[in-house]
Design a protein around this motif. Structure first.
Motif, PDB file in Angstrom:
ATOM      1  N   LYS A 148       0.837  -1.210   0.000  1.00  0.00           N
ATOM      2  CA  LYS A 148       0.000   0.000   0.000  1.00  0.00           C
ATOM      3  C   LYS A 148       0.859   1.242   0.000  1.00  0.00           C
ATOM      4  CE  LYS A 148      -4.516  -1.278   1.475  1.00  0.00           C
ATOM      5  NZ  LYS A 148      -5.532  -1.407   2.486  1.00  0.00           N
ATOM      6  N   ASN A 149       1.936   1.202   0.776  1.00  0.00           N
ATOM      7  CA  ASN A 149       2.767   2.392   0.866  1.00  0.00           C
ATOM      8  C   ASN A 149       4.223   1.971   1.050  1.00  0.00           C
ATOM      9  OD1 ASN A 149       3.762   4.907   1.155  1.00  0.00           O
ATOM     10  ND2 ASN A 149       3.047   5.189   3.264  1.00  0.00           N
ATOM     11  N   GLU A 150       4.952   1.955  -0.046  1.00  0.00           N
ATOM     12  CA  GLU A 150       6.377   1.592   0.003  1.00  0.00           C
ATOM     13  C   GLU A 150       7.131   2.603  -0.857  1.00  0.00           C
ATOM     14  OE1 GLU A 150       8.241  -0.493   1.513  1.00  0.00           O
ATOM     15  OE2 GLU A 150       6.969  -2.093   2.297  1.00  0.00           O
ATOM     16  N   PRO A 151       7.319   3.821  -0.362  1.00  0.00           N
ATOM     17  CA  PRO A 151       7.886   4.868  -1.213  1.00  0.00           C
ATOM     18  C   PRO A 151       9.266   4.498  -1.763  1.00  0.00           C
ATOM     19  CG  PRO A 151       7.774   5.577   1.091  1.00  0.00           C
ATOM     20  CD  PRO A 151       7.016   4.308   1.001  1.00  0.00           C
ATOM     21  N   ASN A 152       9.938   3.557  -1.088  1.00  0.00           N
ATOM     22  CA  ASN A 152      11.310   3.250  -1.486  1.00  0.00           C
ATOM     23  C   ASN A 152      11.424   1.920  -2.223  1.00  0.00           C
ATOM     24  OD1 ASN A 152      13.813   4.231  -1.585  1.00  0.00           O
ATOM     25  ND2 ASN A 152      14.488   3.479   0.411  1.00  0.00           N
ATOM     26  N   LEU A 153      10.276   1.356  -2.618  1.00  0.00           N
ATOM     27  CA  LEU A 153      10.274  -0.023  -3.133  1.00  0.00           C
ATOM     28  C   LEU A 153      11.177  -0.207  -4.355  1.00  0.00           C
ATOM     29  CD1 LEU A 153       9.119  -2.893  -2.815  1.00  0.00           C
ATOM     30  CD2 LEU A 153       7.376  -2.286  -4.466  1.00  0.00           C
ATOM     31  N   ARG A 154      11.178   0.780  -5.267  1.00  0.00           N
ATOM     32  CA  ARG A 154      11.979   0.613  -6.488  1.00  0.00           C
ATOM     33  C   ARG A 154      13.463   0.440  -6.155  1.00  0.00           C
ATOM     34  NH1 ARG A 154       7.414   3.083  -7.835  1.00  0.00           N
ATOM     35  NH2 ARG A 154       6.500   2.660  -9.887  1.00  0.00           N
ATOM     36  N   ASN A 155      13.933   1.223  -5.189  1.00  0.00           N
ATOM     37  CA  ASN A 155      15.344   1.088  -4.789  1.00  0.00           C
ATOM     38  C   ASN A 155      15.598  -0.241  -4.098  1.00  0.00           C
ATOM     39  OD1 ASN A 155      16.237   3.444  -5.856  1.00  0.00           O
ATOM     40  ND2 ASN A 155      15.849   4.649  -4.014  1.00  0.00           N
ATOM     41  N   ILE A 156      14.631  -0.673  -3.280  1.00  0.00           N
ATOM     42  CA  ILE A 156      14.781  -1.956  -2.572  1.00  0.00           C
ATOM     43  C   ILE A 156      14.914  -3.087  -3.599  1.00  0.00           C
ATOM     44  CG2 ILE A 156      13.576  -3.626  -1.081  1.00  0.00           C
ATOM     45  CD1 ILE A 156      12.289  -1.186   0.363  1.00  0.00           C
ATOM     46  N   ILE A 157      14.036  -3.034  -4.634  1.00  0.00           N
ATOM     47  CA  ILE A 157      14.077  -4.083  -5.668  1.00  0.00           C
ATOM     48  C   ILE A 157      15.410  -4.022  -6.424  1.00  0.00           C
ATOM     49  CG2 ILE A 157      13.055  -4.854  -7.857  1.00  0.00           C
ATOM     50  CD1 ILE A 157      10.316  -4.104  -6.725  1.00  0.00           C
ATOM     51  N   ARG A 158      15.832  -2.790  -6.770  1.00  0.00           N
ATOM     52  CA  ARG A 158      17.118  -2.630  -7.475  1.00  0.00           C
ATOM     53  C   ARG A 158      18.245  -3.281  -6.682  1.00  0.00           C
ATOM     54  NH1 ARG A 158      15.681   2.496  -8.934  1.00  0.00           N
ATOM     55  NH2 ARG A 158      15.270   2.635 -11.150  1.00  0.00           N
ATOM     56  N   ASN A 159      18.287  -2.982  -5.389  1.00  0.00           N
ATOM     57  CA  ASN A 159      19.364  -3.516  -4.547  1.00  0.00           C
ATOM     58  C   ASN A 159      19.299  -5.037  -4.450  1.00  0.00           C
ATOM     59  OD1 ASN A 159      20.212  -0.936  -4.174  1.00  0.00           O
ATOM     60  ND2 ASN A 159      19.129  -0.640  -2.234  1.00  0.00           N
ATOM     61  N   SER A 160      18.070  -5.580  -4.388  1.00  0.00           N
ATOM     62  CA  SER A 160      17.924  -7.040  -4.303  1.00  0.00           C
ATOM     63  C   SER A 160      18.453  -7.706  -5.566  1.00  0.00           C
ATOM     64  CB  SER A 160      16.458  -7.433  -4.129  1.00  0.00           C
ATOM     65  OG  SER A 160      15.944  -6.836  -2.973  1.00  0.00           O
ATOM     66  N   ILE A 161      18.220  -7.050  -6.704  1.00  0.00           N
ATOM     67  CA  ILE A 161      18.651  -7.650  -7.983  1.00  0.00           C
ATOM     68  C   ILE A 161      20.150  -7.454  -8.202  1.00  0.00           C
ATOM     69  CG2 ILE A 161      18.394  -7.457 -10.496  1.00  0.00           C
ATOM     70  CD1 ILE A 161      15.487  -6.673  -9.996  1.00  0.00           C
ATOM     71  N   ASN A 162      20.661  -6.319  -7.736  1.00  0.00           N
ATOM     72  CA  ASN A 162      22.074  -5.998  -7.994  1.00  0.00           C
ATOM     73  C   ASN A 162      23.040  -7.050  -7.471  1.00  0.00           C
ATOM     74  OD1 ASN A 162      21.347  -3.784  -9.349  1.00  0.00           O
ATOM     75  ND2 ASN A 162      21.954  -2.290  -7.801  1.00  0.00           N
ATOM     76  N   GLN A 163      22.631  -7.790  -6.430  1.00  0.00           N
ATOM     77  CA  GLN A 163      23.544  -8.798  -5.890  1.00  0.00           C
ATOM     78  C   GLN A 163      23.784  -9.939  -6.897  1.00  0.00           C
ATOM     79  OE1 GLN A 163      21.752 -10.842  -2.516  1.00  0.00           O
ATOM     80  NE2 GLN A 163      19.708 -10.218  -3.150  1.00  0.00           N
ATOM     81  N   PHE A 164      22.936 -10.003  -7.949  1.00  0.00           N
ATOM     82  CA  PHE A 164      23.119 -11.073  -8.955  1.00  0.00           C
ATOM     83  C   PHE A 164      23.739 -10.545 -10.241  1.00  0.00           C
ATOM     84  CE2 PHE A 164      19.526 -12.306  -6.289  1.00  0.00           C
ATOM     85  CZ  PHE A 164      20.005 -13.520  -5.810  1.00  0.00           C
ATOM     86  N   GLU A 165      24.335  -9.343 -10.146  1.00  0.00           N
ATOM     87  CA  GLU A 165      24.886  -8.684 -11.336  1.00  0.00           C
ATOM     88  C   GLU A 165      25.832  -9.593 -12.131  1.00  0.00           C
ATOM     89  OE1 GLU A 165      25.353  -6.392 -14.249  1.00  0.00           O
ATOM     90  OE2 GLU A 165      23.932  -5.812 -12.696  1.00  0.00           O
ATOM     91  N   ALA A 166      26.729 -10.304 -11.432  1.00  0.00           N
ATOM     92  CA  ALA A 166      27.715 -11.163 -12.115  1.00  0.00           C
ATOM     93  C   ALA A 166      27.008 -12.278 -12.888  1.00  0.00           C
ATOM     94  CB  ALA A 166      28.686 -11.754 -11.092  1.00  0.00           C
ATOM     95  N   ASP A 167      25.964 -12.885 -12.268  1.00  0.00           N
ATOM     96  CA  ASP A 167      25.234 -13.975 -12.940  1.00  0.00           C
ATOM     97  C   ASP A 167      24.471 -13.448 -14.158  1.00  0.00           C
ATOM     98  OD1 ASP A 167      26.133 -15.667 -11.058  1.00  0.00           O
ATOM     99  OD2 ASP A 167      24.310 -15.734  -9.856  1.00  0.00           O
ATOM    100  N   ILE A 168      23.932 -12.238 -14.020  1.00  0.00           N
ATOM    101  CA  ILE A 168      23.182 -11.664 -15.143  1.00  0.00           C
ATOM    102  C   ILE A 168      24.144 -11.451 -16.315  1.00  0.00           C
ATOM    103  CG2 ILE A 168      21.936  -9.589 -15.920  1.00  0.00           C
ATOM    104  CD1 ILE A 168      20.840  -9.367 -13.022  1.00  0.00           C
ATOM    105  N   ARG A 169      25.357 -11.005 -15.987  1.00  0.00           N
ATOM    106  CA  ARG A 169      26.322 -10.699 -17.026  1.00  0.00           C
ATOM    107  C   ARG A 169      26.889 -11.959 -17.675  1.00  0.00           C
ATOM    108  NH1 ARG A 169      29.172  -7.219 -14.045  1.00  0.00           N
ATOM    109  NH2 ARG A 169      31.167  -8.285 -14.177  1.00  0.00           N
ATOM    110  N   LYS A 170      27.235 -12.956 -16.833  1.00  0.00           N
ATOM    111  CA  LYS A 170      28.009 -14.082 -17.374  1.00  0.00           C
ATOM    112  C   LYS A 170      27.211 -15.378 -17.512  1.00  0.00           C
ATOM    113  CE  LYS A 170      32.249 -12.310 -15.272  1.00  0.00           C
ATOM    114  NZ  LYS A 170      32.639 -12.140 -13.881  1.00  0.00           N
ATOM    115  N   ASP A 171      26.094 -15.490 -16.760  1.00  0.00           N
ATOM    116  CA  ASP A 171      25.498 -16.826 -16.660  1.00  0.00           C
ATOM    117  C   ASP A 171      24.089 -16.907 -17.239  1.00  0.00           C
ATOM    118  OD1 ASP A 171      25.315 -19.474 -15.990  1.00  0.00           O
ATOM    119  OD2 ASP A 171      24.511 -19.082 -13.992  1.00  0.00           O
ATOM    120  N   ASP A 172      23.710 -15.918 -18.114  1.00  0.00           N
ATOM    121  CA  ASP A 172      22.425 -16.042 -18.797  1.00  0.00           C
ATOM    122  C   ASP A 172      21.230 -16.014 -17.840  1.00  0.00           C
ATOM    123  OD1 ASP A 172      20.846 -16.224 -20.968  1.00  0.00           O
ATOM    124  OD2 ASP A 172      20.966 -18.394 -21.200  1.00  0.00           O
TER     125      ASP A 172
END
Length: 802
Positions: free
Chosen positions: A765-789
Motif C-alpha cells: 500500500k505504501n512503500e515509497p522506497n520499493l523501487r530502490n529496494i528491488i534494485r538492490n535485491s537484484i544488484n547482488q546477482f549482477e555477475a550472474d546476469i552478465r556471465k550466466d544467462d
C-alpha cells in the motif's frame, strides 16, 4: 574545456550512468543535448545520447567524441528528462528508456549519406566534396577538412540533406522537379534561336514560357510526350534546371478523405466538454475520465477539444489501441484537421514511420494519432493528450521499459500544464476508482448521440443446448438469427476469443495432451498445414495419428479456433459469405483494411474474428453480434479476468445497431450466471464496479493495493528457484511489515523456450522506497546476469500474469 555527458548504448547495470567525453573543436558549436554521438568505449566505438554539456569533469584525461549521428537533436530537452523519469519509474536502464522513444529507423544499424538537393552552385568547399555527384557517403565528409558548421549551414539552407540508409533501403523519398534556369525573356530568345528540327526541345521551352513554375519530371514527360534525354540536353545547356524535392510517403489515400465540420453537441456532450475547454483556456493540468457508452460521441468531444488547442497554436497527441487504428479512425481525424495529422502505428513500413516521425519533429503537423509509442512524439508545445479506450491492455508495454502510456501521458501533461483525457465505455477499475475519489474528474455520457437504445443482449446457456443434443458450436437461436439477417440483407459480426483451428489435441483413451517440448503449454492445431504449433516459441510438429502414450488412434482436437468456426459456418449456412479476421489472416501489410472494406462494402454477410473486431468498428448494416464463447477468458489465472470479460462483451455489443437499424446481441456461455456476463448483458457498469471492487478488497488486489511482479528465468531450474528465494528473502528484510510477498512460485507458464520461470509478487500500500529496494535485491546477482544467462525482469504494474 567542453565536456559532453553521454549515456552509452550498453544495456548493462554497471554502465547505467553518464560518461564524460571531451568535445573536439570541430564539434564545438554543433553538439547539443539530445543528439546521438559515436564515442570510444573500451576497445570499441558505440552510439550514445548526449544528456548535457558542461565545462568541467572530475576526470583529468577524457577521450574525445568521435562523431555526431544527428545534426539536429532527436530528443527534446523534455524527452531527455522524461527518459530519466521513465527509467527510474519502471526500474529499467536509461539507454532502453531513450531507445523506446525513437522510431525504428534511428535504432537500427545504418550508414549515412549526404544528398545534394539543388542544381545551384554550392559554396566551393561543398562543391568540391560532391565533385559532380548527387550522393556522397558521409564518411567522405568526416575524412575531409570541411568543418561541421559549414555542413550545418548547407543543411539549414536546404541545399544538402542527410539520409539514413537502413540495410541499404533509402529512408527518404525524393522527386525530381524541372523549372526554367533563366529568365522568361531569355527563354524566349533561346526558343527563337533553336533549330526547328529540335521539335521536342522547342515544345519543352514553349511549355515553360507559358508555365514557368517547377513541375514534376514524370508529369512533364507525359504532358509533352518526351524522353529523359531531351530534358537532359536542355539541362546541359543550362536552359532548365532540376532540383530534388523531398516527398513524404503517404500510407493513407488522402483523395478519399472528405473534410468534416464540427457537429452540434448533445446536452451531455456539452456538459462533458465545458470543464475540458476551461483547462485548455487556463493552461492547467487535470486528468478527465470520459465515461461514455459505445456510440455516445466521445470522438466528437476529442475533435472539438483539439480544435481549441490548435487555435491556441499548440499540439495534440491522441492514442488509440493498435487494433482500432482503422482507416475509419484515421479518416475522422484527417477529415477534421487535414494534413495537420501524422499517424504512427505498427502496420506502416519503417520508411513510412520515419516520414511520419519527421513531420512531427519538424513541426509540420499539429496532431499525432497513434498507438502506444506515439506518447513520445517530440512535440514541444503540447496542449492536450487523449487516450481513447483507456482500459486497453495494449497501452502497457510488455518488455523493457515496462511503461504504461497512461502514466507517461500524465507525466507529460504535468510538464506542459495541459489536460489529459481518458475515454472508455468500460474504464479500468483503477481509473474509475480514482475518478470516484476525485483524483480525476469524471464526465459521464449515458446516452448514444442518436438517442437510440443500446442493442438488446440475450444470453444462451450452452449446457442446455448440449442436453438437447445440439453438439455444434452455434446455438439454435444464433443460427436462426444469422439466417434471418442474411435473408434481410443485413450483416453479422461473430466474435471468438481464439486463433488457430482448435486449441489442443487430446487422446480420448488416456487423456494425453500434446505439449510443446520447450514450453509448458499445449500445442495448437493449425488445419491448413495439418501441424501442431506452439504460439510461444514457434516450435511445430506434424499432427500425430496415434497417441504417443497409449498408441490409441482416438486422437481428437478440442476447443474452437476461428478457422474451425468458419468451416462449421459454411456447412451450416452454405449461402453465407464470410470474412475471417485473426492474427493469421491479417499478417500482410494492408490486409486489415482490405478485409474491413470488403465487409463495409457489403461483399460479405458475416465478419468472424478474434478480439480485433470488438473495438472501434462502425458499420451501419450490422444488426446482429454473436459471441461464441463468452467464458474463454474467465478461467485464466489472472485477477482481472472478470473485468476483461465484462469489457470485451460490452465493447463487442456496441458494434450492433449503431445507426438506423436496431441491433441485438447473442452471448453463448457455459457460465450464464457469472456476474461479469450477467451485468455486461445489462450494460450495468456501476453494479459490476461495486461487485468487482468488493472482490478485489477481499483478496487484496488493485486498486486496493499496488502490485510488483518479479520474474526470474534460467535454463537450470535449481538456479532459478535459489535465485528467487534469495530475492524474496532480501525483500522481506527491507519492506514494511504490512507488505505481502508471495513466492517463490513457478510462473503460470513455467517454461518457455527451454527456460524455467519463477516469480514473486509484492502487494503493497505504501512503500515509497520499493523501487530502490528491488534494485538492490537484484544488484547482488549482477555477475550472474552478465556471465550466466540469468534474466530478472521487474514489472511495477503487471497486466500479464503469465
Amino acid at each position: 574545456m567542453s565536456v559532453a555527458k553521454v549515456i552509452v548504448d550498453v544495456p548493462a547495470k554497471q554502465i547505467n550512468q553518464t560518461f564524460d567525453y571531451a568535445i573536439p573543436s570541430k564539434l564545438e558549436h554543433v553538439l547539443v543535448p539530445g543528439m546521438r554521438v559515436i564515442v570510444p568505449f573500451g576497445p570499441r566505438k558505440i552510439m550514445g545520447f548526449v544528456i548535457e554539456l558542461t565545462t568541467t569533469s572530475t576526470h583529468n584525461k577524457l577521450k574525445e567524441v568521435i562523431d555526431v549521428l544527428d545534426l539536429t537533436p532527436v530528443l527534446t530537452e523534455e524527452l531527455l528528462k522524461l527518459g530519466q523519469w521513465l527509467a527510474e519509474n519502471t526500474v529499467s536502464l536509461y539507454i532502453t528508456a531513450y531507445q523506446v522513444m525513437l522510431p525504428q529507423v534511428l535504432k537500427s544499424q545504418y550508414k549515412k549519406e549526404l544528398v545534394r538537393m539543388t542544381d545551384e552552385e554550392l559554396e566551393p568547399t561543398m562543391e568540391s566534396l560532391f565533385a559532380g555527384r548527387d550522393v556522397v557517403p558521409y564518411t567522405e565528409f568526416s575524412q575531409s577538412t570541411i568543418r561541421y558548421p559549414q555542413l550545418l549551414k548547407a543543411i539549414n539552407n536546404g541545399d544538402v540533406s542527410v539520409d539514413y540508409l537502413v540495410k541499404s533501403k533509402i529512408t527518404k523519398k525524393t522527386e525530381t522537379m524541372i523549372k526554367p534556369g533563366i529568365d522568361a525573356h531569355l527563354l524566349e530568345e533561346a526558343y527563337n534561336d533553336m533549330s526547328t528540327k529540335a521539335k521536342k526541345q522547342r515544345e519543352l521551352l514553349a511549355y515553360f514560357i507559358q508555365y514557368p513554375e517547377a513541375i514534376n519530371k514524370k508529369q512533364l514527360m507525359s504532358k509533352i510526350d518526351t524522353s529523359s534525354s531531351t530534358i537532359k540536353s536542355l539541362l546541359d545547356k543550362k536552359l532548365l534546371v532540376s532540383t530534388k524535392v523531398e516527398v513524404y510517403r503517404n500510407p493513407f489515400d488522402d483523395s478519399a478523405i472528405v473534410r468534416t465540420a464540427p457537429l452540434t453537441l448533445t446536452v451531455q456532450q456539452d456538459q462533458a466538454i465545458t470543464p475540458i475547454k476551461q483547462t485548455i483556456a487556463d493552461n492547467t493540468h487535470d486528468v478527465f475520465l470520459l465515461h461514455g457508452v459505445t456510440g455516445s460521441g466521445k470522438t466528437e468531444i476529442y475533435l472539438q477539444a483539439i480544435k481549441d488547442v490548435i487555435d491556441k497554436g499548440q499540439e495534440a497527441i491522441v492514442l488509440v489501441p493498435e487494433i482500432s487504428l482503422t482507416p475509419q479512425m484515421v479518416h475522422r481525424f484527417k477529415g477534421r484537421f487535414g494534413s495537420d495529422v501524422a499517424v504512427m502505428h505498427s502496420a506502416l513500413s519503417s520508411g513510412e514511420k520515419y516520414d511520419e516521425w519527421r513531420k512531427i519533429y519538424r513541426k509540420e503537423v499539429k496532431v499525432v494519432v497513434g498507438a502506444r509509442s506515439a506518447i513520445f512524439a517530440p512535440f514541444e508545445n503540447l496542449g492536450i493528450i487523449i487516450i481513447d479506450e483507456e482500459h486497453e491492455t495494449s497501452y502497457k508495454q510488455e518488455d523493457q521499459p515496462r511503461y504504461h502510456a497512461r502514466d507517461v501521458a500524465i507525466e507529460r501533461g504535468k510538464k506542459h500544464q495541459c489536460p489529459v483525457i481518458l475515454g472508455s465505455a468500460t474504464p479500468t477499475l483503477e481509473t474509475y476508482a480514482r475518478a470516484k475519489k476525485g483524483v480525476y474528474k469524471l464526465a459521464t455520457l449515458s446516452k448514444r448521440t442518436n438517442e437510440k437504445d443500446m442493442p438488446e443482449v440475450k444470453i444462451v446457456d450452452m449446457r442446455n443446448e448440449l442436453h438437447q443434443g445440439n453438439r455444434t458450436m452455434f446455438s439454435r437461436k444464433l443460427k436462426e438469427k444469422i439466417e434471418t439477417c442474411i435473408e434481410k440483407k443485413e450483416q453479422v459480426v461473430l466474435l471468438l476469443n481464439r486463433r488457430g483451428y482448435s486449441t489442443f489435441v487430446m487422446c480420448r483413451d488416456c487423456g494425453h495432451v500434446k505439449e510443446c517440448p520447450h514450453c509448458d503449454i499445449a500445442l495448437t492445431y493449425h488445419k491448413n498445414l495439418n501441424q501442431l504449433k506452439c504460439h510461444y516459441c514457434s516450435y511445430e510438429e506434424p499432427m500425430p495419428t496415434i497417441c504417443p502414450e497409449c498408441s490409441s488412434d482416438l486422437i481428437r482436437y478440442f476447443g474452437t479456433g476461428t478457422q474451425r468456426v468458419e468451416e462449421a459456418l459454411t456447412q451450416l449456412i452454405p449461402e453465407a459469405r464470410i470474412v475471417r479476421m485473426d492474427v493469421d489472416t491479417t499478417r500482410r501489410k494492408g490486409a486489415h483494411e482490405k478485409l474491413l472494406s470488403q465487409f463495409g462494402n457489403g461483399e460479405a454477410d458475416i465478419l468472424l474474428g478474434t478480439q480485433m473486431i470488438a473495438k472501434g468498428l462502425d458499420f451501419e448494416n450490422v444488426t446482429l453480434v454473436g459471441v461464441l464463447t463468452a467464458d474463454s477468458m474467465l478461467h485464466l489465472p489472472d485477477f482481472r479476468s472478470s473485468e476483461k470479460t465484462f469489457q470485451l462483451l460490452t465493447q463487442v455489443s456496441g458494434r450492433a445497431g449503431r445507426h438506423e437499424l436496431p441491433g441485438e446481441v447473442i452471448v453463448q456461455t457455459y457460465t450464464p450466471d457469472h456476474y461479469s456476463i450477467e451485468l455486461a448483458s445489462q450494460y450495468n457498469f456501476n453494479d459490476f464496479y461495486l461487485k468487482e471492487m468488493a472482490m478485489r478488497k477481499t483478496f487484496h488486489y488493485p486498486p486496493y493495493v499496488f502490485l510488483a511482479l518479479i520474474t526470474i528465468s534460467h535454463p537450470n531450474q535449481v538456479k532459478v528457484v535459489q535465485t528467487t528465494q534469495k530475492i524474496v528473502q532480501s525483500l522481506f528484510d527491507s519492506v514494511k511489515e504490512e507488505t505481502i510477498i508471495l513466492g517463490p512460485t513457478p510462473s503460470p507458464m513455467a517454461r518457455i523456450k527451454d527456460r524455467y520461470r519463477y516469480q514473486c509478487m509484492v502487494k503493497y500500500k505504501n512503500e515509497p522506497n520499493l523501487r530502490n529496494i528491488i534494485r538492490n535485491s537484484i544488484n547482488q546477482f549482477e555477475a550472474d546476469i552478465r556471465k550466466d544467462d540469468l534474466l530478472i525482469s521487474v514489472d511495477m504494474q503487471p497486466y500479464q500474469m503469465m
